[in-house]
Design a protein around this motif. Structure first.
Motif, PDB file in Angstrom:
ATOM      1  N   LEU A   1       9.560  22.511   6.525  1.00 52.92           N
ATOM      2  CA  LEU A   1       8.367  21.724   6.806  1.00 52.92           C
ATOM      3  C   LEU A   1       7.224  22.620   6.920  1.00 52.92           C
ATOM      4  O   LEU A   1       7.210  23.788   7.356  1.00 52.92           O
ATOM      5  CB  LEU A   1       8.379  20.913   8.199  1.00 52.92           C
ATOM      6  N   ASP A   2       5.971  22.340   6.229  1.00 54.04           N
ATOM      7  CA  ASP A   2       4.629  22.969   6.591  1.00 54.04           C
ATOM      8  C   ASP A   2       3.971  22.348   7.557  1.00 54.04           C
ATOM      9  O   ASP A   2       3.748  21.179   7.542  1.00 54.04           O
ATOM     10  CB  ASP A   2       3.851  22.983   5.012  1.00 54.04           C
ATOM     11  N   LEU A   3       3.411  23.201   8.377  1.00 50.56           N
ATOM     12  CA  LEU A   3       2.443  22.640   9.509  1.00 50.56           C
ATOM     13  C   LEU A   3       1.121  22.406   8.804  1.00 50.56           C
ATOM     14  O   LEU A   3       0.603  23.342   8.216  1.00 50.56           O
ATOM     15  CB  LEU A   3       2.430  23.651  10.495  1.00 50.56           C
ATOM     16  N   THR A   4       0.541  21.386   9.055  1.00 50.17           N
ATOM     17  CA  THR A   4      -0.735  20.793   8.603  1.00 50.17           C
ATOM     18  C   THR A   4      -1.668  21.074   9.867  1.00 50.17           C
ATOM     19  O   THR A   4      -3.157  20.899   9.412  1.00 50.17           O
ATOM     20  CB  THR A   4      -0.678  19.534   8.018  1.00 50.17           C
ATOM     21  N   THR A   5      -1.331  20.948  11.132  1.00 42.03           N
ATOM     22  CA  THR A   5      -1.960  21.213  12.278  1.00 42.03           C
ATOM     23  C   THR A   5      -2.738  22.600  12.314  1.00 42.03           C
ATOM     24  O   THR A   5      -2.245  23.542  12.100  1.00 42.03           O
ATOM     25  CB  THR A   5      -1.376  20.935  13.539  1.00 42.03           C
ATOM     26  N   PRO A   6      -4.058  22.747  12.510  1.00 38.01           N
ATOM     27  CA  PRO A   6      -4.566  24.012  12.346  1.00 38.01           C
ATOM     28  C   PRO A   6      -4.059  24.827  13.525  1.00 38.01           C
ATOM     29  O   PRO A   6      -3.802  24.257  14.614  1.00 38.01           O
ATOM     30  CB  PRO A   6      -6.168  23.699  12.592  1.00 38.01           C
ATOM     31  N   PRO A   7      -4.018  26.166  13.193  1.00 40.15           N
ATOM     32  CA  PRO A   7      -3.596  27.138  14.274  1.00 40.15           C
ATOM     33  C   PRO A   7      -4.244  27.338  15.582  1.00 40.15           C
ATOM     34  O   PRO A   7      -3.665  27.438  16.633  1.00 40.15           O
ATOM     35  CB  PRO A   7      -3.687  28.613  13.562  1.00 40.15           C
ATOM     36  N   GLU A   8      -5.488  26.807  15.437  1.00 42.45           N
ATOM     37  CA  GLU A   8      -6.088  26.836  16.725  1.00 42.45           C
ATOM     38  C   GLU A   8      -5.749  26.056  17.994  1.00 42.45           C
ATOM     39  O   GLU A   8      -5.983  25.761  18.949  1.00 42.45           O
ATOM     40  CB  GLU A   8      -7.659  26.477  16.524  1.00 42.45           C
ATOM     41  N   THR A   9      -5.038  24.683  17.369  1.00 39.63           N
ATOM     42  CA  THR A   9      -4.531  23.670  18.325  1.00 39.63           C
ATOM     43  C   THR A   9      -3.211  23.855  18.364  1.00 39.63           C
ATOM     44  O   THR A   9      -2.503  23.060  19.170  1.00 39.63           O
ATOM     45  CB  THR A   9      -4.795  22.166  17.378  1.00 39.63           C
ATOM     46  N   ARG A  10      -2.677  25.033  18.128  1.00 39.88           N
ATOM     47  CA  ARG A  10      -1.138  25.360  18.657  1.00 39.88           C
ATOM     48  C   ARG A  10      -1.130  26.961  19.083  1.00 39.88           C
ATOM     49  O   ARG A  10      -0.274  27.656  18.670  1.00 39.88           O
ATOM     50  CB  ARG A  10      -0.261  25.074  17.577  1.00 39.88           C
ATOM     51  N   PRO A  11      -2.036  27.196  20.290  1.00 35.46           N
ATOM     52  CA  PRO A  11      -1.837  28.587  20.720  1.00 35.46           C
ATOM     53  C   PRO A  11      -0.519  28.927  21.302  1.00 35.46           C
ATOM     54  O   PRO A  11       0.005  27.986  21.922  1.00 35.46           O
ATOM     55  CB  PRO A  11      -2.773  28.614  21.730  1.00 35.46           C
ATOM     56  N   GLY A  12      -0.386  30.107  21.016  1.00 36.89           N
ATOM     57  CA  GLY A  12       0.956  30.684  21.706  1.00 36.89           C
ATOM     58  C   GLY A  12       2.441  30.255  21.154  1.00 36.89           C
ATOM     59  O   GLY A  12       3.589  30.936  20.903  1.00 36.89           O
ATOM     60  N   LEU A  13       2.185  29.332  19.625  1.00 38.75           N
ATOM     61  CA  LEU A  13       3.502  29.020  19.042  1.00 38.75           C
ATOM     62  C   LEU A  13       3.609  30.278  18.025  1.00 38.75           C
ATOM     63  O   LEU A  13       2.768  30.675  17.248  1.00 38.75           O
ATOM     64  CB  LEU A  13       3.182  27.870  18.379  1.00 38.75           C
ATOM     65  N   GLY A  14       4.961  31.039  17.964  1.00 33.11           N
ATOM     66  CA  GLY A  14       4.921  32.157  17.201  1.00 33.11           C
ATOM     67  C   GLY A  14       6.397  31.899  16.377  1.00 33.11           C
ATOM     68  O   GLY A  14       6.901  30.771  16.367  1.00 33.11           O
ATOM     69  N   ASP A  15       6.867  33.036  16.052  1.00 32.83           N
ATOM     70  CA  ASP A  15       8.291  33.098  15.102  1.00 32.83           C
ATOM     71  C   ASP A  15       9.321  32.747  15.974  1.00 32.83           C
ATOM     72  O   ASP A  15       9.378  33.320  17.122  1.00 32.83           O
ATOM     73  CB  ASP A  15       8.166  34.540  14.591  1.00 32.83           C
ATOM     74  N   SER A  16      10.261  31.986  15.534  1.00 36.68           N
ATOM     75  CA  SER A  16      11.575  31.929  16.127  1.00 36.68           C
ATOM     76  C   SER A  16      11.548  30.766  17.541  1.00 36.68           C
ATOM     77  O   SER A  16      12.231  31.249  18.299  1.00 36.68           O
ATOM     78  CB  SER A  16      12.431  32.870  16.347  1.00 36.68           C
ATOM     79  N   PHE A  17      10.399  29.943  17.523  1.00 33.44           N
ATOM     80  CA  PHE A  17      10.268  29.260  18.497  1.00 33.44           C
ATOM     81  C   PHE A  17      11.123  27.792  18.569  1.00 33.44           C
ATOM     82  O   PHE A  17      10.940  27.410  17.216  1.00 33.44           O
ATOM     83  CB  PHE A  17       8.863  28.893  18.902  1.00 33.44           C
ATOM     84  N   ALA A  18      11.736  27.217  19.247  1.00 33.82           N
ATOM     85  CA  ALA A  18      12.297  25.890  19.134  1.00 33.82           C
ATOM     86  C   ALA A  18      11.360  24.801  19.166  1.00 33.82           C
ATOM     87  O   ALA A  18      10.535  24.737  20.208  1.00 33.82           O
ATOM     88  CB  ALA A  18      13.361  25.864  20.409  1.00 33.82           C
ATOM     89  N   VAL A  19      11.658  23.838  18.185  1.00 33.85           N
ATOM     90  CA  VAL A  19      10.933  22.567  18.284  1.00 33.85           C
ATOM     91  C   VAL A  19      11.527  21.401  18.064  1.00 33.85           C
ATOM     92  O   VAL A  19      12.987  21.675  17.611  1.00 33.85           O
ATOM     93  CB  VAL A  19       9.757  22.639  17.255  1.00 33.85           C
ATOM     94  N   TYR A  20      11.055  20.459  17.937  1.00 33.55           N
ATOM     95  CA  TYR A  20      11.772  19.012  17.868  1.00 33.55           C
ATOM     96  C   TYR A  20      10.928  18.358  16.831  1.00 33.55           C
ATOM     97  O   TYR A  20       9.973  17.941  17.089  1.00 33.55           O
ATOM     98  CB  TYR A  20      12.016  18.086  19.088  1.00 33.55           C
ATOM     99  N   ALA A  21      11.520  18.042  15.549  1.00 33.91           N
ATOM    100  CA  ALA A  21      10.900  17.463  14.496  1.00 33.91           C
ATOM    101  C   ALA A  21      11.381  15.749  14.239  1.00 33.91           C
ATOM    102  O   ALA A  21      12.725  15.743  14.384  1.00 33.91           O
ATOM    103  CB  ALA A  21      11.111  18.188  13.163  1.00 33.91           C
TER     104      ALA A  21
END
Length: 403
Positions: free
Chosen positions: A300-320
């Motif tokens: 998946l490609d994130l379309t939400t701008p990086p400014e709205t997801r502060p702190g999200l980095g590499d190898s973080f768990a999410v639910y899609a």
């Protein structure tokens, strides 16, 4: 009261009591139920799964040569610029220690090479003397030939001898250079660990291959490395993608371009994403229950701008939550009212205080609702989560009304 009349009255009372008991025993029971309503509304079907974030492009920096990697000039989290920031330095590897036999052999080779140099110097001296004599002979022959005493043939012989002596001197000097090289090679075999050469030691400096941040350093300390050994990795934390591993049966229903929502990533907002790729090859994975499953990675490609997801980095768990299908108007019935009957779907509709077994045709289905294609109309009341006390024709009462 006469005896006969009293006996008749008692008999009638007893018969009425028995009839009442029989009626109580056989009268139909009213079962309290929960009711839902068939209604038109929006519906969507999603495919959900756990995912993990990863940086889209990660650059692995490896040692280009075998040697000694110096202490890392950068640390995890440092920003680097492509072609400008030095991220690693590798020095040539130190020579190994010599045992007694090897050292004696190396020292003997040095002496042999020194003797060869002395020999070539002697050969050069002899060749120079021979050349001087040949030159004098040629000059004398040339003078006599000009006077007519020597023939032209004798002069040519003297010239030939002169050329041979010149070539012999050149060969002697070349041999001298060869012997000097052999001597240096023999001396180099005696160099031990920690020895400094006359010109010092050089090192290979590795610049950052791309702009970004240092994600990992294999080891910050100085250590020996071989060519190809990983040193560190660089990436851009803002450029994230999400990998969701789905069951292969679910993955075949996902299409590139499908919209997705990212939840449980740590922030309050719901992130938006788009399916970029469904990988063509699956892999086997053991579930938490110990069951071997065939899984497929969906990117998946994130379309939400990086400014709205502060702190999200590499190898973080999410639910899609990937949207497979959606519509703004569908006739919906609660999933909890459906059950299997004679190979198809059915519900218990609530009509005139009774449960009515009603076959229905169902389309798409999600966690809460099912699409009604036939058998029910809008506004129809149905029993949700019917128990085994419910059958066709059972008297029912709305539990909510009873309360």
């Amino acid at each position: 009261m006469p005896t006969n009349a009293r006996s008749a009255a008692l008999g009638l009372a007893a018969a009425a009591a028995v009839a009442g008991l029989i009626w109580v025993a056989v009268r139909p029971e009213t079962v309290p139920v929960d009711l839902g309503t068939v209604a038109t509304g929006p519906m969507r079907v999603t495919i959900d799964g756990d995912g993990i974030t990863r940086i889209r492009n990660i650059y692995e920096v490896a040692a280009p040569v075998t040697g000694k990697a110096l202490r890392s000039p950068v640390a995890v989290g440092d920003s680097v610029r492509a072609g400008q920031t030095i991220v690693a330095r590798v020095e040539p590897v130190d020579p190994g220690l010599l045992d007694l036999r090897s050292r004696n052999q190396a020292e003997a080779a040095v002496k042999e090479a020194e003797a060869a140099v002395s020999l070539t110097l002697t050969q050069i001296a002899k060749a120079e003397a021979d050349l001087d004599y040949a030159k004098s002979q040629y000059d004398r022959s040339e003078t006599l030939a000009n006077r007519g005493v020597f023939s032209l043939t004798q002069l040519e012989d003297a010239g030939q001898v002169l050329k041979v002596r010149e070539a012999a001197l050149a060969a002697a000097r070349a041999q001298h250079q060869v012997s000097i090289g052999a001597l240096e090679r023999a001396r180099a075999a005696l160099i031990g660990p920690g020895s400094d050469g006359e010109g010092g030691t050089c090192c290979v400096e590795i610049a950052a291959p791309a702009d970004g941040v240092v994600l990992s350093v294999t080891s910050a300390s100085e250590r020996p490395v071989t060519a190809g050994s990983p040193l560190l990795s660089i990436g851009q934390p803002r450029d994230l993608e999400i990998v969701v591993d789905l069951l292969s049966a679910d993955a075949v229903r996902v299409r590139p371009g499908a919209r997705a929502e990212i939840l449980r990533w740590g922030g309050d907002a719901t992130l938006e994403a788009i399916v970029r790729e469904v990988e063509p090859a699956g892999f086997q994975k053991v579930s938490a229950l110990g069951i071997e499953e065939q899984r497929v990675n969906v990117i998946l490609d994130l379309t939400t701008p990086p400014e709205t997801r502060p702190g999200l980095g590499d190898s973080f768990a999410v639910y899609a939550r990937i949207v497979e299908w959606q519509t703004e108007a569908a006739l919906l019935v609660p999933v909890g009212s459906l059950f299997r009957d004679d190979g198809g779907w059915a519900v218990f509709a609530a009509r005139d205080g009774r449960a009515v077994l009603t076959p229905v045709r169902i389309g798409r289905m999600n966690e809460t609702d099912a699409e009604v294609l036939g058998g029910l109309g809008e506004g129809q009341a149905v029993i949700t989560h019917p128990s085994d006390r419910i059958a066709d024709g059972t008297l029912i009462a709305d539990r909510a009304a009873l309360n």
